[in-house]
Structures are given as structure tokens and as C-alpha cells.
Write an enzyme that holds these catalytic residues in place. Structure first.
Site, mmCIF file in Angstrom:
data_model
loop_
_atom_site.group_PDB
_atom_site.id
_atom_site.type_symbol
_atom_site.label_atom_id
_atom_site.label_comp_id
_atom_site.label_asym_id
_atom_site.label_seq_id
_atom_site.Cartn_x
_atom_site.Cartn_y
_atom_site.Cartn_z
ATOM 1 N N ASP A 208 11.721 -0.273 5.405
ATOM 2 C CA ASP A 208 10.917 0.931 5.284
ATOM 3 C C ASP A 208 9.489 0.546 5.673
ATOM 4 O OD1 ASP A 208 10.043 3.517 4.472
ATOM 5 O OD2 ASP A 208 9.495 2.717 2.505
ATOM 6 N N ASP B 209 6.030 2.467 4.499
ATOM 7 C CA ASP B 209 5.023 2.653 3.459
ATOM 8 C C ASP B 209 5.440 1.981 2.155
ATOM 9 O OD1 ASP B 209 3.308 4.214 5.072
ATOM 10 O OD2 ASP B 209 4.628 5.931 4.793
#
Length: 279
Positions: A8, A10
């Protein structure tokens, strides 16, 4: 056996929410004259909504629309939110490029080792692609970033916790779910990855430490860069005995367990960053 590592963005590549997205949202609200300023407590609620445009759209209550003189037509509101988000993305990317968001511990180390060992590398995020690429380059360097596939933004119909972005990454990369390990930081991201059949390691971030990570193969404070920032293990359901860093060998063992193979049977993996995969 192909090995893949999917991150991922963030909260995983960098602590982007607190130091990047939140101030960029608030600066954009001020720029467009919107009477909204999110506190950290406010943002802790909004951050659970996948996608920046989706977070902004939640602001459009009848009360705020009337108070701020905003359009009431749905199509006009959609165009307005898209414009706000473009402005916010530009502000966010400027922060990244100014070096305000350094990579999280262990990211550059693991990406470098995985690349040297022949692993497939990717980022799967519902953030804007420009934002993701900027964070990736600053977290691992332009050279390593060039070899990482990026799947981001509005390329899928449904954002996390729906599995769409991970299903797209698996399809485009030609991977079976058992081939890949995901690194996430949130319960929404974990649910998305698990729904796609993916084994998931969680590195908690500032806004997610108290969330429910049931189903994760490993939960840690960070991937670790010893001795300065050692890993703190939060949950180790497989009893892996993680040391001061989460290593490529640790991820291989996790992948073996998920695939039902005896741990450590893949000769292509080494913690030596110059080791090459065995064909």
C-alpha cells in the site's frame, strides 16, 4: 515459484496521512473558501474512507452546501470535488517533492533486497497515481522506483476495503494470490487484501494502531531499520520470532506458510542484497 511483494502507499511507504494529506486537505479547503478545517481527531474519522475525493464528498451535507453557497446539482458537485482534489493532489505532491515525507523504516531496505532477489514489486493504492509515484520515488529512490509497478487512483470501480485494486494488480502482473505478500497499514487495507486472497503483513501507522487486524500474518510497528529503528512485534500468530527487522527471509517463511509449503524451501530468496534468484 514467482515471489511478489505488493505495498500500500499511505502509511506504508511513508507516514503520509498526518504530515502530507491532512495539511494538503486543509490548505485546499482554505484556497477554495470552504469553511472546514480538519483536526487530527476529525481526520482520524475521515481517513477510514477510501479515496480523497470520497472523503471530500462526505463534507457535502445539506447544511454545508447551503452555508457555503455550493451547487446542489449532483453533476456540478462531482466536478467541484474533482477540482478540489486536483488542487489537493498538487499541494500534496509538492510536499513530497520538498522532502517533507521520508520513507518509513525498512521500506528502502526491503525493496532493494527483493529487487535483487528477483521478486516482482508493486504498489496498490486508492490514492491519486501522481501522489503514489512521488511518495514511492522519495521512499526508495528513483532507480528502485522505476522497477515497481504502480496501480493507483480511479483505475477500479470500488476502493478499499473492496478488493478491486488488489485483484487488478494480480491480473495485470499474472500472479496467483499465493505468490504475493501485501504490506498494509489499515484495517480497510487488510480487509481488501484478504478478500483478494492475499497474505498480509501490517505495519501500523499513526492513525491505525488501535484498529482490528484479525487475519494478518504479522503485525509490527514498522518493518524496521536496526539499530536506529528496531521493529516492535504487535502480533505474530505464526510464532516467527521476528528480530529487530522484518527481513526478506521472514516474508518468504510467511509466504511458504500461506502456500502450505515447508518454510524456507525457496532457494531464490536470501537476505543478501546482491543474491540472485535461481531459475
Amino acid at each position: 515459484m514467482t515471489r511478489a511483494l505488493i505495498f500500500d502507499c499511505d502509511g506504508v511507504l511513508a507516514d503520509t496521512e498526518r504530515f502530507g494529506h491532512l495539511p494538503a486537505f486543509n490548505e485546499t479547503f482554505a484556497e477554495v473558501g470552504l469553511p472546514v478545517r480538519w483536526s487530527e481527531e476529525d481526520y482520524a474519522r475521515f481517513v477510514t474512507i477510501g479515496g480523497g475525493k470520497e472523503r471530500m464528498a462526505r463534507l457535502l451535507t445539506p447544511e454545508l452546501v447551503a452555508a457555503a453557497g455550493l451547487p446542489t446539482d449532483p453533476a456540478e458537485q462531482q466536478a467541484m470535488v474533482a477540482d478540489w482534489h486536483r488542487r489537493k493532489t498538487a499541494r500534496y505532491v509538492a510536499k513530497v517533492e520538498a522532502g517533507e515525507l521520508p520513507g518509513r523504516p525498512g521500506i528502502a531496505r526491503l525493496v532493494g533486497q527483493a529487487e535483487a532477489a528477483g521478486w516482482v514489486l508493486a504498489v496498490a493504492s486508492t490514492s491519486a497515481e501522481a501522489s503514489v509515484r512521488a511518495v514511492l520515488e522519495h521512499a526508495v529512490g528513483p532507480g528502485l522506483a522505476a522497477g515497481v509497478a504502480v496501480f493507483a487512483g480511479d483505475v477500479v470501480a470500488h476502493k478499499k476495503p473492496a478488493p478491486d485494486i488488489y485483484l487488478l494488480a494480480l491480473d495485470r502482473l499474472g500472479l496467483d494470490p499465493h505468490d504475493a505478500i501485501v504490506v498494509e497499514d489499515s484495517a480497510n487495507g487488510l480487509r481488501a487484501a484478504l478478500a483478494a486472497g492475499l497474505t498480509t503483513v501490517v505495519t501500523v501507522s499513526a492513525y491505525t494502531a488501535a484498529e482490528d487486524f484479525t487475519g494478518a500474518a504479522l503485525v509490527v510497528s514498522s518493518l524496521g531499520d536496526a539499530p536506529d529503528v528496531p521493529t516492535r512485534v504487535i502480533a505474530d500468530p505464526h510464532g516467527l520470532g521476528i528480530g529487530d527487522e522484518v527481513t526478506l527471509a521472514d516474508l518468504t517463511r510467511i509466504g511458504d506458510l500461506a502456500a502450505g509449503a515447508p518454510p524456507g524451501t525457496d532457494p531464490s530468496v536470501s537476505t543478501d542484497p546482491v543474491a540472485a534468484p535461481e531459475e
